[in-house]
Design a protein around this motif. Structure first.
Motif, PDB file in Angstrom:
ATOM      1  N   LEU A 376     -17.345  -3.932 -17.968  1.00 34.67           N
ATOM      2  CA  LEU A 376     -16.115  -2.781 -16.708  1.00 34.67           C
ATOM      3  C   LEU A 376     -15.597  -2.279 -17.450  1.00 34.67           C
ATOM      4  O   LEU A 376     -14.360  -2.476 -17.108  1.00 34.67           O
ATOM      5  N   GLY A 377     -15.846  -1.502 -18.699  1.00 32.12           N
ATOM      6  CA  GLY A 377     -15.246  -0.696 -19.686  1.00 32.12           C
ATOM      7  C   GLY A 377     -14.427   0.719 -18.304  1.00 32.12           C
ATOM      8  O   GLY A 377     -13.267   0.961 -18.945  1.00 32.12           O
ATOM      9  N   ASP A 378     -15.622   1.438 -16.828  1.00 34.10           N
ATOM     10  CA  ASP A 378     -14.550   1.506 -15.850  1.00 34.10           C
ATOM     11  C   ASP A 378     -13.779   1.076 -14.862  1.00 34.10           C
ATOM     12  O   ASP A 378     -13.083   1.661 -13.668  1.00 34.10           O
ATOM     13  N   GLY A 379     -13.534  -0.369 -15.848  1.00 35.64           N
ATOM     14  CA  GLY A 379     -12.515  -0.475 -14.643  1.00 35.64           C
ATOM     15  C   GLY A 379     -13.406  -1.387 -13.114  1.00 35.64           C
ATOM     16  O   GLY A 379     -13.866  -1.503 -12.458  1.00 35.64           O
ATOM     17  N   PHE A 380     -12.827  -2.229 -12.389  1.00 34.34           N
ATOM     18  CA  PHE A 380     -13.618  -2.195 -11.211  1.00 34.34           C
ATOM     19  C   PHE A 380     -11.768  -1.892  -9.943  1.00 34.34           C
ATOM     20  O   PHE A 380     -10.960  -1.744 -10.414  1.00 34.34           O
ATOM     21  N   GLU A 381     -12.567  -2.792  -8.361  1.00 35.47           N
ATOM     22  CA  GLU A 381     -11.644  -2.124  -7.456  1.00 35.47           C
ATOM     23  C   GLU A 381     -10.917  -3.736  -7.569  1.00 35.47           C
ATOM     24  O   GLU A 381     -12.271  -4.909  -6.496  1.00 35.47           O
ATOM     25  N   MET A 382     -10.376  -4.369  -6.393  1.00 33.03           N
ATOM     26  CA  MET A 382      -9.829  -6.128  -6.075  1.00 33.03           C
ATOM     27  C   MET A 382      -9.010  -5.969  -5.493  1.00 33.03           C
ATOM     28  O   MET A 382      -7.677  -4.946  -5.108  1.00 33.03           O
ATOM     29  N   ASP A 383      -8.566  -7.207  -4.742  1.00 36.08           N
ATOM     30  CA  ASP A 383      -7.604  -7.714  -3.776  1.00 36.08           C
ATOM     31  C   ASP A 383      -6.486  -8.772  -4.441  1.00 36.08           C
ATOM     32  O   ASP A 383      -6.753  -9.155  -4.886  1.00 36.08           O
ATOM     33  N   LEU A 384      -5.172  -8.173  -4.041  1.00 37.90           N
ATOM     34  CA  LEU A 384      -4.494  -8.909  -5.293  1.00 37.90           C
ATOM     35  C   LEU A 384      -3.857  -8.964  -3.547  1.00 37.90           C
ATOM     36  O   LEU A 384      -2.912  -8.730  -2.961  1.00 37.90           O
ATOM     37  N   TRP A 385      -3.601 -10.789  -3.596  1.00 37.82           N
ATOM     38  CA  TRP A 385      -2.666 -11.422  -2.351  1.00 37.82           C
ATOM     39  C   TRP A 385      -0.986 -11.215  -2.663  1.00 37.82           C
ATOM     40  O   TRP A 385      -0.650 -12.301  -3.775  1.00 37.82           O
ATOM     41  N   ALA A 386      -0.302 -10.473  -2.224  1.00 35.56           N
ATOM     42  CA  ALA A 386       1.030 -11.403  -1.746  1.00 35.56           C
ATOM     43  C   ALA A 386       1.366 -12.360  -1.090  1.00 35.56           C
ATOM     44  O   ALA A 386       0.834 -11.695  -0.180  1.00 35.56           O
ATOM     45  N   ASP A 396      10.599 -12.118  -4.340  1.00 42.85           N
ATOM     46  CA  ASP A 396      10.124 -11.443  -4.046  1.00 42.85           C
ATOM     47  C   ASP A 396       8.150 -11.526  -4.461  1.00 42.85           C
ATOM     48  O   ASP A 396       8.297 -10.104  -5.300  1.00 42.85           O
ATOM     49  N   GLY A 397       7.548 -11.660  -3.984  1.00 39.29           N
ATOM     50  CA  GLY A 397       6.199 -11.971  -4.160  1.00 39.29           C
ATOM     51  C   GLY A 397       5.344 -10.622  -3.731  1.00 39.29           C
ATOM     52  O   GLY A 397       4.868 -10.023  -4.931  1.00 39.29           O
ATOM     53  N   GLN A 398       6.197  -9.688  -3.082  1.00 38.38           N
ATOM     54  CA  GLN A 398       5.520  -8.283  -2.741  1.00 38.38           C
ATOM     55  C   GLN A 398       5.641  -8.238  -3.646  1.00 38.38           C
ATOM     56  O   GLN A 398       5.314  -6.562  -4.439  1.00 38.38           O
ATOM     57  N   LYS A 399       7.524  -7.472  -4.100  1.00 40.55           N
ATOM     58  CA  LYS A 399       7.389  -6.817  -5.200  1.00 40.55           C
ATOM     59  C   LYS A 399       7.109  -7.192  -6.386  1.00 40.55           C
ATOM     60  O   LYS A 399       6.235  -5.706  -7.428  1.00 40.55           O
ATOM     61  N   VAL A 400       6.884  -7.636  -6.879  1.00 38.66           N
ATOM     62  CA  VAL A 400       5.879  -8.290  -8.100  1.00 38.66           C
ATOM     63  C   VAL A 400       4.908  -7.892  -7.574  1.00 38.66           C
ATOM     64  O   VAL A 400       3.748  -7.998  -9.030  1.00 38.66           O
ATOM     65  N   ALA A 401       4.249  -8.280  -6.616  1.00 37.80           N
ATOM     66  CA  ALA A 401       2.775  -7.661  -6.451  1.00 37.80           C
ATOM     67  C   ALA A 401       2.894  -6.060  -6.568  1.00 37.80           C
ATOM     68  O   ALA A 401       1.802  -6.011  -7.378  1.00 37.80           O
ATOM     69  N   GLU A 402       3.764  -5.573  -6.402  1.00 42.00           N
ATOM     70  CA  GLU A 402       3.783  -4.236  -6.952  1.00 42.00           C
ATOM     71  C   GLU A 402       3.849  -3.713  -8.630  1.00 42.00           C
ATOM     72  O   GLU A 402       2.812  -2.678  -9.032  1.00 42.00           O
ATOM     73  N   ALA A 403       4.514  -4.386  -8.545  1.00 41.73           N
ATOM     74  CA  ALA A 403       5.053  -4.806 -10.850  1.00 41.73           C
ATOM     75  C   ALA A 403       3.365  -4.277 -11.199  1.00 41.73           C
ATOM     76  O   ALA A 403       3.040  -3.627 -11.395  1.00 41.73           O
ATOM     77  N   ILE A 404       2.575  -5.833 -10.690  1.00 42.36           N
ATOM     78  CA  ILE A 404       1.034  -6.015 -11.527  1.00 42.36           C
ATOM     79  C   ILE A 404       0.514  -5.048 -10.989  1.00 42.36           C
ATOM     80  O   ILE A 404      -0.812  -4.767 -11.621  1.00 42.36           O
ATOM     81  N   GLN A 405       0.105  -4.666  -9.802  1.00 42.05           N
ATOM     82  CA  GLN A 405      -0.334  -3.466  -8.939  1.00 42.05           C
ATOM     83  C   GLN A 405      -0.057  -1.780  -9.719  1.00 42.05           C
ATOM     84  O   GLN A 405      -1.289  -1.958 -10.565  1.00 42.05           O
TER      85      GLN A 405
END
Length: 542
Positions: A376-386, A396-405
């Motif tokens: 997966l050297g070119d990366g991939f797309e995923m869903d991240l649940w907040a 604040d789960g939303q802000k943590v999710a944005e930082a992880i994103q």
């Protein structure tokens, strides 16, 4: 009609209106919350009502059917367990059982019950009621009574089910026989899911109605539930502990935004606020009308990776995720020094914690290398649940999710942030529908088993093991540790288990937090319990 007649008519009308206004409903609660003097907005204007502001609503009020802390906040005050934890710790103390005896082989527990206890519906509490509850739990299924399987290994005749029999040997004595020793058995019994419910109420209402109208023996009885708004409890006048509870009424109000909840506390609309942002602690401490509470840290916040969904079925991808996320930056940005970076699934305060494990370093290059090795050297797309609500382990789960994103984008992973209403979020994640999800855990009983076996063992896939992770070697260790009564040997087994989990990386452990609460300065004898389930029977206003 002359003037005197008009005056007489007016006085009579006023008298009748006043009498009608003063009538209460059958359940003792008026439309706005009743006898405690609460307004429609939920604030208190009487010193016998506590308004508890929290981030989300309960999922249910039958404790055996739920796993979320918002539900247990309420059920802790409606139900009681055979064993109770200490006021400030997880040491075992008498509860509905006044005393107990354990056989030398650790297989037979004999409980002598408290005298003079009644359920909120007036029915007597006795040994038959205890047996009824255990038989109900043991006849359940893992998609209904999640905690029972997690704590006691299965249901009915399942091979893993540790409980052999529960018998009333007389009206106030219960004998529980186990198939094999279980080291945390008493602590398990003290957990909120195992609150003793009224057999009569369950028989009359059935499970679904009981979940909306709970009946226990606790200091407060249920009055009203307006979904996503408030739950009202009132003092149980026939409570068996003399002089308790000290409050007449407790109202749990749902206020999703942390800042809005703190504003409601500051303005006097509520008396107690859960989920205070660490960045707001100075504001609370600088206000003479408020006080700050620190809940002892016994939790972990994590990013779960569903191991049955591509590409997270590959350990290299999961390890790459661990290297890609800057945990220290997350702790610094969102916890304001009131958390420590996590490297294991259990917090350091739990016996058996393996401090020798070296956590995954934040290393973008290493993350890219692992993705390359996984094809997966070119990366991939995923869903991240907040998470849609603040939790003690993650303000604040939303802000943590944005930082992880942002962190994942740096290694070529495109994370689309997804969320749902809290109960739906939990249910869908439990069913394995998320690629990766933010969640956490506050320990129920202070034992390593409650983290490692409950959250990561293959027995609990579909209940509390949301990642669907399984490893037979880990399972064997955790089952052995559950039955080992020698604490040193148990701790060694748990340390070995953490090494396996670290290598397989089904989680990205993020933080162990010190959760904050705030309350009115005149609130006395409130204690923030490390389990997150606070008993309010001693609380009062000065």
């Amino acid at each position: 009609m002359n003037k005197k007649a008009w005056l007489l008519f007016f006085v009579l009308l006023l008298t009748v209106s006043t009498a009608l206004f003063g009538c209460s409903s059958d359940d003792g609660a008026s439309e706005d919350g009743g006898d405690g003097g609460t307004s429609e907005e939920g604030g208190s204007d009487a010193e016998d009502t506590l308004v508890f502001g929290r981030g989300g609503d309960s999922v249910g009020l039958d404790p055996i059917t739920v796993t979320d802390g918002e539900s247990f906040k309420v059920t802790k005050n409606v139900f009681e367990t055979l064993i109770e934890f200490g006021k400030e710790d997880t040491e075992v103390n008498p509860g509905l059982a006044a005393e107990w005896d354990v056989s030398e082989d650790g297989l037979t527990y004999t409980f002598t019950l408290q005298e003079g206890v009644t359920f909120h519906d007036g029915e007597a509490f006795n040994a038959d009621a205890v047996v009824y509850n255990f038989e109900r739990w043991a006849s359940g299924t893992e998609d209904k009574f999640y905690y029972y399987k997690s704590m006691f290994g299965g249901f009915g005749d399942d091979e893993g089910h540790v409980i052999e029999s529960v018998t009333a040997t007389d009206d106030m004595t219960v004998e529980i026989k186990l198939k094999r020793p279980q080291a945390p058995f008493l602590k398990n019994l003290a957990m909120s899911p195992f609150g003793i419910a009224s057999p009569k109420a369950l028989d009359e209402m059935g499970d679904d109605e009981f979940n909306e109208n709970p009946v226990g023996t606790g200091p407060f009885k249920f009055v009203e539930w307006r979904r996503n708004e408030r739950i009202v409890l009132e003092k149980f006048e026939d409570y068996w502990q003399e002089g308790l509870p000290k409050l007449n009424q407790v109202i749990f109000r749902s206020i999703p935004e942390n800042s809005a909840r703190l504003n409601a506390l500051t303005s006097g609309e509520i008396d107690l606020a859960d989920g205070v942002n660490p960045s707001d602690s100075a504001q609370v401490e600088g206000n003479d009308n408020l006080q700050l509470f620190e809940r002892p840290s016994m939790n972990v916040g994590y990013l779960g990776l569903t191991t049955t969904r591509e590409p997270f079925d590959d350990p290299k991808v999961r390890q790459a995720m661990n290297h890609a996320i800057n945990r220290q930056a997350i702790v610094d940005a969102f916890f304001e020094g009131r958390a420590e970076v996590a490297k294991n699934p259990i917090p350091p305060v739990i016996a058996g914690y393996n401090d020798d494990i070296e956590g995954y370093e934040y290393d973008v290059d290493r993350a890219k290398e692992l993705l390359e090795e996984a094809g997966l050297g070119d990366g991939f797309e995923m869903d991240l649940w907040a998470m849609p609500v603040p939790r003690p382990y993650m303000p604040d789960g939303q802000k943590v999710a944005e930082a992880i994103q942002n962190d994942l984008a740096a290694v070529g992973i495109t994370a689309n942030i997804v969320t749902n209403e809290w109960a739906t979020y939990l249910d869908k994640a439990r069913l394995g529908e998320a690629d990766a999800f933010l969640l956490g855990w506050t320990g129920d009983n202070g034992d390593a088993d409650n983290f490692l076996y409950v959250l990561l063992d293959q027995d609990n896939i579909g209940s509390n093991n949301y990642t669907y992770y399984e490893n037979q070697d880990l399972h064997d260790l955790l089952i052995e540790a559950r039955s080992e009564v020698d604490e040193d040997k148990r701790n060694q087994l748990y340390m070995e288990a953490q090494e396996i989990i670290h290598e397989d990386a089904p989680w990205v452990p993020l933080a162990h937090s010190t959760p904050l609460m705030a309350g009115s300065a005149n609130l006395k004898d409130f204690v923030a319990h490390p389990t997150g389930s606070d008993n309010l029977m001693d609380a009062y206003f000065e």
